[in-house]
Design a protein around this motif. Structure first.
Motif, PDB file in Angstrom:
ATOM      1  N   VAL A   7       0.702  -0.938   0.152  1.00  0.00           N
ATOM      2  CA  VAL A   7      -0.516   0.144  -0.124  1.00  0.00           C
ATOM      3  C   VAL A   7       0.972   1.264  -0.136  1.00  0.00           C
ATOM      4  O   VAL A   7       0.313   2.056  -0.507  1.00  0.00           O
ATOM      5  CB  VAL A   7      -0.955   0.526   1.140  1.00  0.00           C
ATOM      6  CG1 VAL A   7      -1.806   1.485   1.494  1.00  0.00           C
ATOM      7  CG2 VAL A   7      -1.960  -1.188   0.901  1.00  0.00           C
ATOM      8  N   GLU A  19       1.551   2.605  -3.102  1.00  0.00           N
ATOM      9  CA  GLU A  19       1.310   3.473  -4.185  1.00  0.00           C
ATOM     10  C   GLU A  19       0.620   4.435  -4.424  1.00  0.00           C
ATOM     11  O   GLU A  19       0.969   5.166  -3.750  1.00  0.00           O
ATOM     12  CB  GLU A  19      -1.151   2.465  -3.849  1.00  0.00           C
ATOM     13  CG  GLU A  19      -0.882   1.644  -3.584  1.00  0.00           C
ATOM     14  CD  GLU A  19      -1.335   0.533  -4.852  1.00  0.00           C
ATOM     15  OE1 GLU A  19      -1.299   0.920  -5.576  1.00  0.00           O
ATOM     16  OE2 GLU A  19      -1.337  -0.975  -4.989  1.00  0.00           O
ATOM     17  N   HIS A  74      -5.107   6.155   5.587  1.00  0.00           N
ATOM     18  CA  HIS A  74      -4.650   5.675   4.140  1.00  0.00           C
ATOM     19  C   HIS A  74      -4.696   4.197   4.458  1.00  0.00           C
ATOM     20  O   HIS A  74      -4.095   3.170   3.845  1.00  0.00           O
ATOM     21  CB  HIS A  74      -4.020   6.182   3.708  1.00  0.00           C
ATOM     22  CG  HIS A  74      -4.784   8.025   3.556  1.00  0.00           C
ATOM     23  ND1 HIS A  74      -5.432   8.274   2.236  1.00  0.00           N
ATOM     24  CD2 HIS A  74      -4.305   8.935   4.167  1.00  0.00           C
ATOM     25  CE1 HIS A  74      -5.852   9.364   2.960  1.00  0.00           C
ATOM     26  NE2 HIS A  74      -5.153   9.667   3.408  1.00  0.00           N
ATOM     27  N   LYS A 102      -5.946   1.315   6.735  1.00  0.00           N
ATOM     28  CA  LYS A 102      -7.435   1.348   6.386  1.00  0.00           C
ATOM     29  C   LYS A 102      -7.365   0.315   4.979  1.00  0.00           C
ATOM     30  O   LYS A 102      -8.584  -0.683   4.360  1.00  0.00           O
ATOM     31  CB  LYS A 102      -8.591   2.761   6.049  1.00  0.00           C
ATOM     32  CG  LYS A 102      -9.532   2.047   5.306  1.00  0.00           C
ATOM     33  CD  LYS A 102     -10.054   3.619   5.172  1.00  0.00           C
ATOM     34  CE  LYS A 102     -11.532   3.452   4.921  1.00  0.00           C
ATOM     35  NZ  LYS A 102     -13.011   5.191   4.038  1.00  0.00           N
ATOM     36  N   ASN A 103      -6.261   0.336   4.297  1.00  0.00           N
ATOM     37  CA  ASN A 103      -6.306  -0.445   3.473  1.00  0.00           C
ATOM     38  C   ASN A 103      -4.904  -2.021   2.983  1.00  0.00           C
ATOM     39  O   ASN A 103      -5.897  -2.448   2.351  1.00  0.00           O
ATOM     40  CB  ASN A 103      -5.694   0.864   2.136  1.00  0.00           C
ATOM     41  CG  ASN A 103      -6.721   1.825   1.371  1.00  0.00           C
ATOM     42  OD1 ASN A 103      -7.711   1.239   0.771  1.00  0.00           O
ATOM     43  ND2 ASN A 103      -6.525   2.733   1.579  1.00  0.00           N
ATOM     44  N   SER A 104      -4.810  -1.548   4.070  1.00  0.00           N
ATOM     45  CA  SER A 104      -3.975  -3.031   4.185  1.00  0.00           C
ATOM     46  C   SER A 104      -4.720  -3.782   4.360  1.00  0.00           C
ATOM     47  O   SER A 104      -4.262  -5.334   4.617  1.00  0.00           O
ATOM     48  CB  SER A 104      -3.017  -2.262   5.052  1.00  0.00           C
ATOM     49  OG  SER A 104      -2.293  -2.007   6.049  1.00  0.00           O
ATOM     50  N   GLN A 152      -7.716  -4.464   5.170  1.00  0.00           N
ATOM     51  CA  GLN A 152      -8.318  -5.638   4.688  1.00  0.00           C
ATOM     52  C   GLN A 152      -8.309  -6.970   3.917  1.00  0.00           C
ATOM     53  O   GLN A 152      -8.786  -8.068   4.531  1.00  0.00           O
ATOM     54  CB  GLN A 152      -9.527  -4.772   3.272  1.00  0.00           C
ATOM     55  CG  GLN A 152      -9.807  -3.546   4.079  1.00  0.00           C
ATOM     56  CD  GLN A 152     -10.579  -3.037   2.869  1.00  0.00           C
ATOM     57  OE1 GLN A 152     -10.600  -3.350   1.486  1.00  0.00           O
ATOM     58  NE2 GLN A 152     -11.521  -1.960   3.015  1.00  0.00           N
ATOM     59  N   ASP A 191     -14.315  -4.978   1.841  1.00  0.00           N
ATOM     60  CA  ASP A 191     -13.899  -4.505   0.491  1.00  0.00           C
ATOM     61  C   ASP A 191     -14.898  -4.081  -0.439  1.00  0.00           C
ATOM     62  O   ASP A 191     -15.842  -5.403  -1.735  1.00  0.00           O
ATOM     63  CB  ASP A 191     -13.282  -6.049   0.116  1.00  0.00           C
ATOM     64  CG  ASP A 191     -12.167  -5.999  -1.503  1.00  0.00           C
ATOM     65  OD1 ASP A 191     -11.886  -5.122  -2.231  1.00  0.00           O
ATOM     66  OD2 ASP A 191     -11.153  -6.845  -1.180  1.00  0.00           O
TER      67      ASP A 191
END
Length: 314
Positions: free
Chosen positions: A205, A208, A228, A231-233, A235, A306
């Motif tokens: 992440v 990105e 950021h 929250k995105n890793s 999941q 997701d």
């Protein structure tokens, strides 16, 4: 999303059948006759062929194999596993109810320790990739992942209980002091797995483009990590972290015997030593159900969190 949940529910049916077949056939493949085992456990003075045959009829072993499996499977879905061979006055369910609270408490505390520790160490290792902190954490992971649980438990008892006299060597008390060493033993076996998982996801992440633009805008590192990166890793780690609960419950088999905790792990060992087949079947069936149930629950949770899964199903 309903289609996704329905598919996951339907997928559990063949898994339940496979696990139940394994539990049933495991006992049928034993060399010893369950009827003779029951007579020996009940200390029958003289075991004759007639007594064995009468006990086989009482246990339902005279019926065809498929009929016995259907009968056992239908009863197991209602959590009716019969009575214990060792103690005919107690049902298998009552034995499980007596032992399960200790195991659940031990597993939940271990999950909490694993989650918090893995999140902290994984975040530090990812944010300081290839630096001193990351190398120290990886050395820690390599060291504890190579230690067997029984050896680690004995080392903890020797240091904290015998040398420092800070914690009890075993047994279950009303306070949580008796669970500290077992929780540490279980947690240290799982932490390296999830630290590596969280670290690799966070590094992916952090590379990105939106993280690059957030840094360029001057977003504070802690705020960037909280809003950021995490929250995105996290999941992709939800299912793996959720599956640690049945893994820890299954892993208590060794730890509970070392620390003399009256949980289902110790109950299963006692059942194996005394050839208490109904308890063994119930234990294996319970562990299999837990894996199937938690896999289903956290797959659904991941689908809800997701958006890619929701978009694919739509």
């Amino acid at each position: 999303m309903r289609t996704y949940v329905l598919k996951r529910l339907l997928a559990t049916i063949p898994m339940l059948i496979i696990v139940s077949l394994a539990c049933f056939l495991m006992i049928q493949g034993m060399n010893s006759d369950p009827a003779e085992v029951v007579l020996r456990v009940r200390q029958t003075p003289i075991i004759t062929e007639q007594a064995v045959e009468e006990m086989r009829i009482e246990l339902g072993l005279d019926k065809p194999l498929f009929s016995r499996y259907v009968d056992w499977f239908s009863k197991s879905l209602r959590f009716d596993f019969g009575v214990s061979y060792v103690n005919p006055k107690r049902t298998v369910v009552s034995e499980l109810k007596r032992s399960l609270p200790v195991t659940v408490q031990l597993a939940l505390l271990s999950v909490l320790v694993v989650f918090i520790t893995s999140l902290i160490l994984g975040s530090l290792a990812a944010y300081h990739k290839n630096r001193s902190i990351d190398k120290i954490i990886r050395i820690f992971l390599f060291t504890f992942s190579s230690m067997p649980s029984y050896w680690l438990a004995l080392m903890l008892i020797g240091f904290f209980s015998i040398r420092l006299n800070l914690l009890p060597t075993g047994g279950k008390s009303d306070s949580l002091h008796s669970l500290i060493l077992p929780v540490i033993t279980l947690s240290l076996a799982q932490i390296p797995i999830y630290v590596r998982l969280i670290r690799s996801n966070m590094i992916e992440v952090l590379n990105e483009d939106f993280i690059f633009y957030a840094r360029a805008k001057g977003v504070h590192p802690l705020l960037l990590l909280k809003r950021h990166v995490l929250k995105n890793s996290i999941q992709s780690s939800i299912t793996a972290l959720g599956m640690s609960i049945p893994q820890l419950i299954a892993g208590t088999l060794v730890v509970e015997n070392i620390f003399s905790l009256p949980g289902i792990g110790r109950l299963s060992i006692e059942a194996i030593l005394s050839r208490d087949y109904p308890v063994i079947q119930a234990y294996v069936w319970l562990i299999g159900l837990l894996f199937i149930l938690f896999n289903l629950i956290f797959d659904v949770i991941q689908g809800l969190n997701d958006p890619r899964i929701r978009q694919r199903e739509a």
